[in-house]
Design a protein around this motif. Structure first.
Motif, PDB file in Angstrom:
ATOM      1  N   GLY A   1       0.812  -1.210   0.000  1.00 41.33           N
ATOM      2  CA  GLY A   1       0.000   0.000   0.000  1.00 41.33           C
ATOM      3  C   GLY A   1       0.848   1.263   0.000  1.00 41.33           C
ATOM      4  N   LEU A   2       1.932   1.250   0.777  1.00 40.05           N
ATOM      5  CA  LEU A   2       2.836   2.404   0.802  1.00 40.05           C
ATOM      6  C   LEU A   2       3.497   2.617  -0.552  1.00 40.05           C
ATOM      7  N   ASP A   3       3.763   1.516  -1.277  1.00 39.48           N
ATOM      8  CA  ASP A   3       4.354   1.637  -2.615  1.00 39.48           C
ATOM      9  C   ASP A   3       3.359   2.185  -3.632  1.00 39.48           C
ATOM     10  N   LEU A   4       2.074   1.919  -3.433  1.00 38.15           N
ATOM     11  CA  LEU A   4       1.064   2.301  -4.414  1.00 38.15           C
ATOM     12  C   LEU A   4       0.526   3.721  -4.246  1.00 38.15           C
ATOM     13  N   VAL A   5       0.416   4.181  -3.006  1.00 31.62           N
ATOM     14  CA  VAL A   5      -0.213   5.488  -2.777  1.00 31.62           C
ATOM     15  C   VAL A   5       0.565   6.320  -1.768  1.00 31.62           C
ATOM     16  N   ASP A   6       0.398   7.625  -1.892  1.00 37.23           N
ATOM     17  CA  ASP A   6       0.864   8.578  -0.892  1.00 37.23           C
ATOM     18  C   ASP A   6      -0.363   9.284  -0.343  1.00 37.23           C
ATOM     19  N   LEU A   7      -0.520   9.261   0.971  1.00 37.80           N
ATOM     20  CA  LEU A   7      -1.655   9.939   1.588  1.00 37.80           C
ATOM     21  C   LEU A   7      -1.295  11.405   1.836  1.00 37.80           C
ATOM     22  N   SER A   8      -2.218  12.290   1.479  1.00 39.01           N
ATOM     23  CA  SER A   8      -1.982  13.711   1.724  1.00 39.01           C
ATOM     24  C   SER A   8      -2.272  14.036   3.183  1.00 39.01           C
ATOM     25  N   ASP A   9      -1.880  15.222   3.591  1.00 38.85           N
ATOM     26  CA  ASP A   9      -2.176  15.666   4.955  1.00 38.85           C
ATOM     27  C   ASP A   9      -3.669  15.846   5.181  1.00 38.85           C
ATOM     28  N   THR A  10      -4.440  15.982   4.083  1.00 45.10           N
ATOM     29  CA  THR A  10      -5.891  16.149   4.214  1.00 45.10           C
ATOM     30  C   THR A  10      -6.606  14.823   4.458  1.00 45.10           C
ATOM     31  N   PHE A  11      -5.914  13.703   4.267  1.00 42.37           N
ATOM     32  CA  PHE A  11      -6.528  12.402   4.504  1.00 42.37           C
ATOM     33  C   PHE A  11      -6.740  12.264   6.009  1.00 42.37           C
ATOM     34  N   HIS A  12      -7.963  11.950   6.425  1.00 43.65           N
ATOM     35  CA  HIS A  12      -8.280  11.909   7.848  1.00 43.65           C
ATOM     36  C   HIS A  12      -9.352  10.870   8.155  1.00 43.65           C
TER      37      HIS A  12
END
Length: 180
Positions: free
Chosen positions: A95-106
Motif C-alpha cells: 500500500g505504501l508503494d502504491l499510494v501517498d496519503l496527503s495531509d488532508t486524509f483523515h
C-alpha cells in the motif's frame, strides 16, 4: 464496557446548566451549591483525562497508524501489527508503494466494540481525503474508505490482527487494492 468519561460532554453540560440555574435562583445556599457543582464539573473533566477505556486506546492506535501511513513509516506500522498476522505487514508495504496519503486524509469516524474480556476489539473506520497514485502518473484522487479492523491485546498493547476493506456505500467486502 464503556466509561461515563468516554463522552463526558452531556454530563458536563447538565452540571453547568444546573449550576447556572442555582446561581440565578437567588436562594441563599444557591451560591455554595453552584460552587459544589462547578467543582464536580472540574473533577469530572480531570477524571476524563485520567481514565482511558479500551475503546479509546484502540481509537488512539488507529490515529497513530494513520500518522505512520502519512509519513510512510513502515517500521511504525509493523510495530502495531500482531506477530500472528505477518501478511498485514506485507499488505501495508504494498500500500505504501502504491499510494501517498496527503495531509488532508483523515479519519471521519470510528466505532469500536470491545469484547467482555477486553482482549479483542472490532473497529469500524471511515476515512477519506486525497491520495496520490504513485505508479499511475501521480494522479491525485479524493477517496472515501471504510474498514473493519480487529485488534487484540498483546502484553497490554493493542495490536492489529485483521483488516477488511469494505465498500463505503453498501458495506460489502472489497479487495485491499481494488478500484471503487
Amino acid at each position: 464496557m464503556t466509561y461515563i468519561t468516554d463522552n463526558p460532554l452531556p454530563l458536563l453540560i447538565l452540571i453547568v446548566a444546573v449550576a447556572v440555574v442555582s446561581f440565578l435562583s437567588g436562594v441563599p445556599r444557591g451560591k455554595s451549591f453552584t460552587a459544589v457543582l462547578l467543582l464536580a464539573g472540574i473533577g469530572l473533566y480531570f477524571l476524563e483525562q485520567y481514565l482511558v477505556s479500551p475503546a479509546e486506546k484502540v481509537e488512539h492506535e488507529l490515529h497513530v497508524m494513520l500518522d505512520h501511513f502519512k509519513s510512510e513509516n513502515l517500521d511504525g506500522i509493523t510495530s502495531q501489527i500482531s506477530a500472528e498476522s505477518p501478511a498485514l505487514a506485507e499488505i501495508a508495504e504494498k500500500g505504501l508503494d502504491l499510494v501517498d496519503l496527503s495531509d488532508t486524509f483523515h479519519i471521519k469516524s470510528i466505532n469500536v466494540t470491545v469484547d467482555e474480556a477486553e482482549t479483542e476489539a472490532v473497529a469500524m473506520v471511515r476515512a477519506n481525503g486525497n491520495l496520490t497514485l504513485t505508479h499511475h502518473g501521480g494522479a491525485t484522487h479524493r477517496v472515501p474508505n471504510y474498514w473493519r479492523t480487529v485488534w487484540k491485546t498483546e502484553e497490554d498493547t493493542w495490536k492489529l490482527v485483521k483488516v477488511t476493506r469494505l465498500n463505503p456505500v453498501n458495506g460489502t467486502e472489497m479487495g485491499y487494492f481494488s478500484a471503487q
